[in-house]
Enzyme design. Sequence first.
Site, mmCIF file in Angstrom:
data_model
loop_
_atom_site.group_PDB
_atom_site.id
_atom_site.type_symbol
_atom_site.label_atom_id
_atom_site.label_comp_id
_atom_site.label_asym_id
_atom_site.label_seq_id
_atom_site.Cartn_x
_atom_site.Cartn_y
_atom_site.Cartn_z
ATOM 1 N N ASP A 250 -53.089 60.385 -6.703
ATOM 2 C CA ASP A 250 -54.076 61.400 -7.534
ATOM 3 C C ASP A 250 -54.867 60.419 -8.853
ATOM 4 O O ASP A 250 -55.160 60.939 -9.683
ATOM 5 C CB ASP A 250 -53.083 62.418 -8.265
ATOM 6 N N ASP A 276 -46.542 66.287 -3.830
ATOM 7 C CA ASP A 276 -45.673 66.405 -4.854
ATOM 8 C C ASP A 276 -45.968 67.649 -5.744
ATOM 9 O O ASP A 276 -45.867 67.696 -6.981
ATOM 10 C CB ASP A 276 -45.300 65.288 -5.695
ATOM 11 N N LEU A 309 -44.631 62.799 -16.979
ATOM 12 C CA LEU A 309 -45.454 63.392 -15.632
ATOM 13 C C LEU A 309 -44.589 64.292 -14.914
ATOM 14 O O LEU A 309 -43.404 63.965 -14.759
ATOM 15 C CB LEU A 309 -45.939 62.294 -14.542
#
Length: 396
Positions: A250, A276, A309
Amino acid sequence: MRELWIENVRVVAEAGLMEGGAVRVAGGRIAAVATGPAPREDASPVLDGGGGLLIPGLIDVHIHGASGHDMMDGRRASIEGVSRACAATGCTSFLVTSVSSTLEALLRLVDRVREVIGQEPGAAIAGIHAEGPYLNVKRKGMQNEAFLRHPSLPEMRQVLDHAGPLLRMVTLAPELPGGLELTTFLRERGVIVAVAHSDATYDEALAAFRHGASHVTHCFNGMRPIHHRDPGLIVAAFEAPHVSVQAIVDHVHLHPATVRLMHRLKGPGGMVLITDALQAMGLGDGEYSFGGHAVTVRDGVARLADGTLASSTVTMNGALRNTVGIGIPLVDAVTMAATTPADLLGLPHKGRIAVGADADLALLDEDYRVCWTMIGGRMVFQAGGEVADRPPPPSA
Ligand SMILES: [Zn+2]
Protein backbone atom coordinates in the site's frame (compact mmCIF):
# COMPACT_ATOMS: atom_id res chain seq x y z
CA MET A 1 -23.95 -19.56 -18.74
CA ARG A 2 -22.46 -23.02 -18.39
CA GLU A 3 -20.20 -22.67 -21.42
CA LEU A 4 -18.74 -19.56 -22.96
CA TRP A 5 -15.74 -18.01 -24.63
CA ILE A 6 -14.14 -14.85 -23.28
CA GLU A 7 -12.33 -13.17 -26.16
CA ASN A 8 -10.46 -9.95 -26.94
CA VAL A 9 -8.51 -10.04 -23.68
CA ARG A 10 -4.89 -9.80 -22.61
CA VAL A 11 -4.62 -13.10 -20.76
CA VAL A 12 -2.25 -13.45 -17.82
CA ALA A 13 -1.98 -17.20 -18.37
CA GLU A 14 0.17 -19.60 -16.41
CA ALA A 15 2.36 -19.80 -19.51
CA GLY A 16 2.81 -16.00 -19.61
CA LEU A 17 1.06 -12.91 -20.99
CA MET A 18 -0.98 -13.52 -24.16
CA GLU A 19 -2.08 -10.43 -26.09
CA GLY A 20 -5.39 -10.76 -27.93
CA GLY A 21 -6.22 -14.10 -26.36
CA ALA A 22 -9.38 -16.05 -25.63
CA VAL A 23 -10.40 -18.41 -22.84
CA ARG A 24 -13.09 -21.06 -22.97
CA VAL A 25 -15.06 -21.81 -19.81
CA ALA A 26 -17.04 -25.05 -19.48
CA GLY A 27 -18.41 -26.86 -16.45
CA GLY A 28 -16.92 -24.27 -14.10
CA ARG A 29 -13.41 -24.89 -15.38
CA ILE A 30 -11.07 -23.44 -17.96
CA ALA A 31 -11.44 -25.64 -21.03
CA ALA A 32 -9.11 -23.84 -23.44
CA VAL A 33 -6.66 -20.95 -23.59
CA ALA A 34 -6.06 -19.69 -27.12
CA THR A 35 -4.51 -16.88 -29.09
CA GLY A 36 -6.76 -14.88 -31.39
CA PRO A 37 -10.58 -14.68 -31.23
CA ALA A 38 -12.91 -17.49 -30.19
CA PRO A 39 -13.32 -20.05 -33.02
CA ARG A 40 -16.52 -19.22 -34.91
CA GLU A 41 -17.46 -22.90 -35.41
CA ASP A 42 -18.03 -23.12 -31.64
CA ALA A 43 -21.65 -22.27 -30.79
CA SER A 44 -20.95 -21.21 -27.17
CA PRO A 45 -21.85 -17.63 -26.19
CA VAL A 46 -18.98 -15.15 -26.51
CA LEU A 47 -18.14 -12.48 -23.95
CA ASP A 48 -16.12 -9.57 -25.37
CA GLY A 49 -13.43 -8.51 -22.89
CA GLY A 50 -12.93 -5.17 -24.68
CA GLY A 51 -9.14 -5.54 -24.68
CA GLY A 52 -9.04 -5.74 -20.87
CA LEU A 53 -6.70 -7.76 -18.71
CA LEU A 54 -7.99 -11.24 -17.84
CA ILE A 55 -6.37 -12.51 -14.64
CA PRO A 56 -6.89 -15.50 -12.37
CA GLY A 57 -9.09 -14.58 -9.39
CA LEU A 58 -6.94 -13.04 -6.66
CA ILE A 59 -6.53 -14.83 -3.32
CA ASP A 60 -6.20 -12.91 -0.06
CA VAL A 61 -4.85 -14.97 2.84
CA HIS A 62 -5.05 -12.06 5.29
CA ILE A 63 -8.19 -9.91 5.55
CA HIS A 64 -10.15 -8.85 8.64
CA GLY A 65 -12.95 -6.76 7.21
CA ALA A 66 -14.24 -4.53 4.41
CA SER A 67 -17.11 -2.24 3.47
CA GLY A 68 -17.98 -1.51 7.11
CA HIS A 69 -17.94 -5.18 8.11
CA ASP A 70 -15.68 -6.46 10.91
CA MET A 71 -15.64 -10.26 10.75
CA MET A 72 -14.94 -10.55 14.49
CA ASP A 73 -18.27 -8.94 15.41
CA GLY A 74 -20.06 -12.28 15.59
CA ARG A 75 -22.46 -11.53 12.73
CA ARG A 76 -22.91 -13.81 9.76
CA ALA A 77 -23.79 -10.74 7.66
CA SER A 78 -20.30 -9.35 8.25
CA ILE A 79 -18.63 -12.36 6.66
CA GLU A 80 -21.10 -12.23 3.78
CA GLY A 81 -20.39 -8.51 3.36
CA VAL A 82 -16.65 -9.13 3.15
CA SER A 83 -17.23 -11.92 0.63
CA ARG A 84 -19.16 -9.46 -1.57
CA ALA A 85 -16.58 -6.70 -1.11
CA CYS A 86 -13.74 -9.07 -2.03
CA ALA A 87 -15.47 -10.07 -5.26
CA ALA A 88 -15.69 -6.38 -6.20
CA THR A 89 -11.87 -6.21 -5.97
CA GLY A 90 -11.21 -9.22 -8.23
CA CYS A 91 -10.61 -11.49 -5.26
CA THR A 92 -12.26 -14.92 -5.54
CA SER A 93 -10.97 -16.71 -2.41
CA PHE A 94 -9.97 -15.43 1.01
CA LEU A 95 -9.05 -16.58 4.49
CA VAL A 96 -11.35 -15.13 7.15
CA THR A 97 -8.73 -13.61 9.46
CA SER A 98 -9.18 -13.15 13.19
CA VAL A 99 -7.42 -10.75 15.55
CA SER A 100 -6.29 -11.63 19.06
CA SER A 101 -9.41 -12.17 21.14
CA THR A 102 -10.92 -14.38 23.80
CA LEU A 103 -11.26 -18.09 22.98
CA GLU A 104 -15.03 -17.59 22.94
CA ALA A 105 -14.82 -14.90 20.24
CA LEU A 106 -12.60 -17.12 18.09
CA LEU A 107 -14.96 -20.10 18.43
CA ARG A 108 -17.90 -17.84 17.57
CA LEU A 109 -16.07 -16.75 14.40
CA VAL A 110 -15.66 -20.43 13.48
CA ASP A 111 -19.42 -20.94 13.93
CA ARG A 112 -20.26 -17.97 11.67
CA VAL A 113 -17.81 -19.17 8.98
CA ARG A 114 -19.45 -22.60 9.07
CA GLU A 115 -22.83 -20.97 8.42
CA VAL A 116 -21.61 -18.98 5.42
CA ILE A 117 -19.16 -21.38 3.74
CA GLY A 118 -20.65 -22.95 0.62
CA GLN A 119 -23.22 -20.14 0.36
CA GLU A 120 -20.94 -17.13 -0.02
CA PRO A 121 -22.53 -14.29 -2.01
CA GLY A 122 -19.13 -13.35 -3.49
CA ALA A 123 -15.58 -14.56 -2.97
CA ALA A 124 -15.27 -18.07 -1.56
CA ILE A 125 -13.98 -18.71 1.95
CA ALA A 126 -10.82 -20.85 1.76
CA GLY A 127 -10.66 -21.23 5.54
CA ILE A 128 -9.68 -19.32 8.65
CA HIS A 129 -6.42 -17.56 9.46
CA ALA A 130 -6.04 -17.04 13.20
CA GLU A 131 -3.75 -14.02 13.65
CA GLY A 132 -2.95 -14.50 17.32
CA PRO A 133 -3.53 -14.66 20.18
CA TYR A 134 -0.05 -16.19 20.82
CA LEU A 135 1.86 -13.04 19.89
CA ASN A 136 4.72 -11.15 21.51
CA VAL A 137 3.60 -8.03 23.36
CA LYS A 138 6.93 -6.41 22.37
CA ARG A 139 5.85 -6.45 18.71
CA LYS A 140 2.12 -6.23 19.23
CA GLY A 141 1.43 -3.46 16.69
CA MET A 142 -2.33 -2.99 16.75
CA GLN A 143 -3.04 -6.35 18.41
CA ASN A 144 -4.86 -5.78 21.70
CA GLU A 145 -2.50 -6.51 24.60
CA ALA A 146 -5.45 -7.55 26.79
CA PHE A 147 -5.87 -10.69 24.67
CA LEU A 148 -2.24 -11.69 24.06
CA ARG A 149 -1.09 -14.86 25.81
CA HIS A 150 1.50 -17.59 25.68
CA PRO A 151 0.98 -20.53 23.31
CA SER A 152 -1.41 -23.09 24.80
CA LEU A 153 -1.74 -26.59 23.39
CA PRO A 154 -4.99 -27.34 25.28
CA GLU A 155 -6.57 -24.14 23.97
CA MET A 156 -5.44 -24.78 20.38
CA ARG A 157 -6.73 -28.35 20.65
CA GLN A 158 -10.14 -26.90 21.53
CA VAL A 159 -10.00 -24.55 18.53
CA LEU A 160 -9.04 -27.42 16.20
CA ASP A 161 -11.73 -29.70 17.61
CA HIS A 162 -14.21 -26.94 16.82
CA ALA A 163 -12.84 -25.76 13.47
CA GLY A 164 -11.45 -28.98 11.97
CA PRO A 165 -10.04 -28.36 8.50
CA LEU A 166 -11.48 -24.82 8.44
CA LEU A 167 -8.40 -23.66 10.34
CA ARG A 168 -5.81 -23.18 7.58
CA MET A 169 -3.25 -20.78 9.08
CA VAL A 170 -2.11 -19.58 12.49
CA THR A 171 0.16 -16.57 12.96
CA LEU A 172 2.20 -16.85 16.15
CA ALA A 173 5.41 -15.71 17.85
CA PRO A 174 7.51 -18.92 18.09
CA GLU A 175 9.98 -17.51 20.64
CA LEU A 176 7.29 -17.43 23.35
CA PRO A 177 7.27 -20.33 25.86
CA GLY A 178 5.65 -23.33 24.16
CA GLY A 179 5.89 -21.71 20.71
CA LEU A 180 7.95 -24.47 19.07
CA GLU A 181 5.76 -27.26 20.49
CA LEU A 182 2.67 -25.48 19.18
CA THR A 183 4.33 -25.02 15.78
CA THR A 184 4.97 -28.77 15.50
CA PHE A 185 1.48 -29.58 16.75
CA LEU A 186 -0.18 -27.35 14.12
CA ARG A 187 2.10 -28.45 11.28
CA GLU A 188 1.33 -32.11 12.00
CA ARG A 189 -2.36 -31.28 11.63
CA GLY A 190 -1.88 -29.58 8.26
CA VAL A 191 -2.16 -26.01 9.52
CA ILE A 192 0.20 -23.44 7.96
CA VAL A 193 2.28 -21.84 10.69
CA ALA A 194 3.12 -18.20 10.00
CA VAL A 195 5.36 -15.98 12.09
CA ALA A 196 4.73 -12.31 12.97
CA HIS A 197 4.16 -9.97 15.90
CA SER A 198 7.38 -11.67 16.92
CA ASP A 199 10.69 -10.61 18.42
CA ALA A 200 12.39 -13.79 17.18
CA THR A 201 16.13 -13.58 16.66
CA TYR A 202 17.76 -15.20 13.64
CA ASP A 203 18.41 -18.41 15.58
CA GLU A 204 14.92 -18.48 17.11
CA ALA A 205 13.42 -18.06 13.63
CA LEU A 206 15.57 -20.90 12.22
CA ALA A 207 14.34 -23.12 15.06
CA ALA A 208 10.73 -22.23 14.19
CA PHE A 209 11.33 -23.06 10.51
CA ARG A 210 12.88 -26.39 11.52
CA HIS A 211 9.76 -27.12 13.59
CA GLY A 212 7.51 -26.51 10.57
CA ALA A 213 6.79 -22.77 10.34
CA SER A 214 6.74 -21.95 6.62
CA HIS A 215 5.34 -18.46 6.21
CA VAL A 216 5.87 -14.91 7.47
CA THR A 217 2.82 -12.71 8.00
CA HIS A 218 3.10 -9.05 6.82
CA CYS A 219 6.89 -9.36 6.49
CA PHE A 220 8.85 -6.45 8.03
CA ASN A 221 5.76 -5.22 9.93
CA GLY A 222 5.31 -6.32 13.55
CA MET A 223 8.69 -8.03 13.98
CA ARG A 224 12.30 -7.45 15.05
CA PRO A 225 13.83 -5.25 12.33
CA ILE A 226 16.98 -6.21 10.39
CA HIS A 227 20.24 -5.12 11.98
CA HIS A 228 23.51 -6.17 10.35
CA ARG A 229 24.70 -7.82 13.58
CA ASP A 230 21.22 -9.00 14.61
CA PRO A 231 19.54 -10.12 11.38
CA GLY A 232 16.46 -11.56 13.08
CA LEU A 233 13.44 -13.33 11.62
CA ILE A 234 13.41 -11.39 8.34
CA VAL A 235 16.88 -12.43 7.12
CA ALA A 236 16.23 -15.99 8.34
CA ALA A 237 13.06 -16.04 6.19
CA PHE A 238 14.89 -14.69 3.16
CA GLU A 239 17.50 -17.44 3.48
CA ALA A 240 15.01 -20.30 3.92
CA PRO A 241 13.83 -21.50 0.50
CA HIS A 242 10.63 -23.14 1.83
CA VAL A 243 9.47 -20.02 3.68
CA SER A 244 7.16 -17.60 1.86
CA VAL A 245 6.44 -14.05 2.96
CA GLN A 246 3.41 -11.73 2.89
CA ALA A 247 3.64 -8.14 1.66
CA ILE A 248 1.21 -5.26 2.19
CA VAL A 249 1.85 -3.18 -0.94
CA ASP A 250 0.00 0.00 0.00
CA HIS A 251 3.17 2.16 -0.08
CA VAL A 252 2.64 2.84 3.64
CA HIS A 253 3.55 -0.43 5.35
CA LEU A 254 6.54 -1.01 3.05
CA HIS A 255 8.69 1.38 1.03
CA PRO A 256 8.56 0.43 -2.68
CA ALA A 257 12.29 -0.35 -2.63
CA THR A 258 11.65 -2.85 0.18
CA VAL A 259 8.95 -4.54 -1.92
CA ARG A 260 11.37 -4.77 -4.85
CA LEU A 261 14.03 -6.24 -2.55
CA MET A 262 11.59 -8.88 -1.28
CA HIS A 263 10.64 -9.75 -4.86
CA ARG A 264 14.29 -10.03 -5.85
CA LEU A 265 15.16 -12.26 -2.89
CA LYS A 266 12.10 -14.52 -2.70
CA GLY A 267 10.91 -14.45 -6.33
CA PRO A 268 7.21 -14.48 -7.25
CA GLY A 269 6.87 -18.05 -5.95
CA GLY A 270 7.93 -17.06 -2.44
CA MET A 271 5.94 -13.88 -1.88
CA VAL A 272 2.20 -13.24 -1.55
CA LEU A 273 0.32 -9.96 -1.74
CA ILE A 274 -2.25 -9.47 1.01
CA THR A 275 -4.56 -6.63 2.03
CA ASP A 276 -4.59 -7.09 5.86
CA ALA A 277 -7.68 -4.90 5.38
CA LEU A 278 -9.97 -3.71 8.12
CA GLN A 279 -13.60 -2.73 7.75
CA ALA A 280 -12.65 0.67 6.30
CA MET A 281 -11.60 -0.97 3.00
CA GLY A 282 -13.88 0.43 0.33
CA LEU A 283 -15.34 3.13 2.60
CA GLY A 284 -12.64 5.79 2.90
CA ASP A 285 -11.54 8.06 5.74
CA GLY A 286 -13.34 8.12 9.09
CA GLU A 287 -13.49 6.63 12.57
CA TYR A 288 -13.72 2.85 12.95
CA SER A 289 -13.17 0.16 15.54
CA PHE A 290 -10.89 -2.83 15.13
CA GLY A 291 -9.66 -5.49 17.56
CA GLY A 292 -11.04 -3.55 20.51
CA HIS A 293 -9.31 -0.29 19.50
CA ALA A 294 -10.54 2.98 18.04
CA VAL A 295 -8.93 3.42 14.61
CA THR A 296 -8.76 6.63 12.57
CA VAL A 297 -8.39 6.39 8.79
CA ARG A 298 -6.91 9.51 7.18
CA ASP A 299 -5.79 9.64 3.54
CA GLY A 300 -6.46 5.91 3.43
CA VAL A 301 -4.01 5.15 6.28
CA ALA A 302 -5.42 3.45 9.40
CA ARG A 303 -3.79 4.28 12.74
CA LEU A 304 -4.43 3.91 16.47
CA ALA A 305 -4.53 7.09 18.58
CA ASP A 306 -0.77 6.71 19.32
CA GLY A 307 0.07 6.59 15.61
CA THR A 308 0.61 2.80 15.36
CA LEU A 309 -0.35 1.48 11.92
CA ALA A 310 -3.54 -0.53 12.28
CA SER A 311 -4.19 -2.82 9.36
CA SER A 312 -4.70 -1.35 5.89
CA THR A 313 -7.37 -0.19 3.47
CA VAL A 314 -5.69 -1.46 0.30
CA THR A 315 -7.65 -3.80 -1.99
CA MET A 316 -6.23 -6.79 -3.86
CA ASN A 317 -6.60 -5.09 -7.26
CA GLY A 318 -5.06 -1.95 -5.74
CA ALA A 319 -2.13 -3.99 -4.40
CA LEU A 320 -1.67 -5.46 -7.88
CA ARG A 321 -1.68 -1.97 -9.44
CA ASN A 322 0.80 -0.69 -6.83
CA THR A 323 3.13 -3.65 -7.37
CA VAL A 324 3.23 -3.23 -11.15
CA GLY A 325 3.58 0.54 -10.64
CA ILE A 326 6.90 0.15 -8.83
CA GLY A 327 8.46 -1.84 -11.63
CA ILE A 328 7.64 -5.46 -10.82
CA PRO A 329 6.59 -7.39 -13.97
CA LEU A 330 2.83 -7.87 -14.37
CA VAL A 331 3.06 -11.65 -14.61
CA ASP A 332 5.08 -11.78 -11.37
CA ALA A 333 2.60 -9.48 -9.60
CA VAL A 334 -0.34 -11.68 -10.65
CA THR A 335 1.59 -14.77 -9.54
CA MET A 336 2.09 -13.19 -6.10
CA ALA A 337 -1.59 -12.21 -5.82
CA ALA A 338 -3.13 -15.43 -7.13
CA THR A 339 -0.88 -18.41 -7.91
CA THR A 340 1.48 -18.37 -4.94
CA PRO A 341 -1.32 -17.93 -2.36
CA ALA A 342 -3.24 -20.78 -4.07
CA ASP A 343 -0.20 -23.03 -3.82
CA LEU A 344 0.37 -21.97 -0.22
CA LEU A 345 -3.20 -23.03 0.61
CA GLY A 346 -2.83 -26.33 -1.26
CA LEU A 347 -5.28 -25.29 -4.00
CA PRO A 348 -3.36 -26.08 -7.23
CA HIS A 349 -6.61 -25.87 -9.27
CA LYS A 350 -6.97 -22.18 -8.33
CA GLY A 351 -4.95 -19.01 -8.91
CA ARG A 352 -3.95 -19.73 -12.52
CA ILE A 353 -5.35 -19.51 -16.03
CA ALA A 354 -4.57 -22.95 -17.39
CA VAL A 355 -6.64 -25.76 -18.90
CA GLY A 356 -8.36 -27.70 -16.11
CA ALA A 357 -8.10 -24.96 -13.49
CA ASP A 358 -11.25 -23.53 -11.88
CA ALA A 359 -12.81 -20.70 -13.90
CA ASP A 360 -12.14 -18.15 -11.13
CA LEU A 361 -11.40 -15.07 -13.22
CA ALA A 362 -11.44 -11.27 -13.10
CA LEU A 363 -11.40 -8.75 -15.93
CA LEU A 364 -9.53 -5.51 -15.23
CA ASP A 365 -9.41 -2.29 -17.26
CA GLU A 366 -6.17 -0.43 -18.09
CA ASP A 367 -6.21 1.19 -14.62
CA TYR A 368 -6.70 -2.16 -12.83
CA ARG A 369 -10.34 -1.37 -12.01
CA VAL A 370 -12.47 -4.51 -11.83
CA CYS A 371 -15.00 -4.89 -14.67
CA TRP A 372 -16.29 -8.27 -13.50
CA THR A 373 -15.40 -11.23 -11.35
CA MET A 374 -16.35 -14.85 -11.99
CA ILE A 375 -16.11 -17.89 -9.70
CA GLY A 376 -16.40 -21.36 -11.17
CA GLY A 377 -17.72 -19.77 -14.38
CA ARG A 378 -20.47 -17.86 -12.54
CA MET A 379 -20.52 -14.04 -12.45
CA VAL A 380 -20.35 -12.81 -8.85
CA PHE A 381 -19.63 -9.14 -9.52
CA GLN A 382 -20.12 -6.73 -12.41
CA ALA A 383 -19.06 -3.08 -12.26
CA GLY A 384 -22.11 -0.85 -12.23
CA GLY A 385 -24.25 -3.91 -11.55
CA GLU A 386 -23.65 -4.71 -7.95
CA VAL A 387 -22.48 -2.03 -5.56
CA ALA A 388 -20.49 -3.04 -2.48
CA ASP A 389 -22.98 -2.83 0.37
CA ARG A 390 -22.54 -0.24 3.09
CA PRO A 391 -23.87 -0.35 6.63
CA PRO A 392 -26.65 2.09 7.57
CA PRO A 393 -25.44 5.49 8.84
CA PRO A 394 -24.92 5.54 12.64
CA SER A 395 -27.99 7.76 13.18
CA ALA A 396 -30.34 5.32 11.40
ZN1 LIG B 1 -3.83 -8.66 10.20
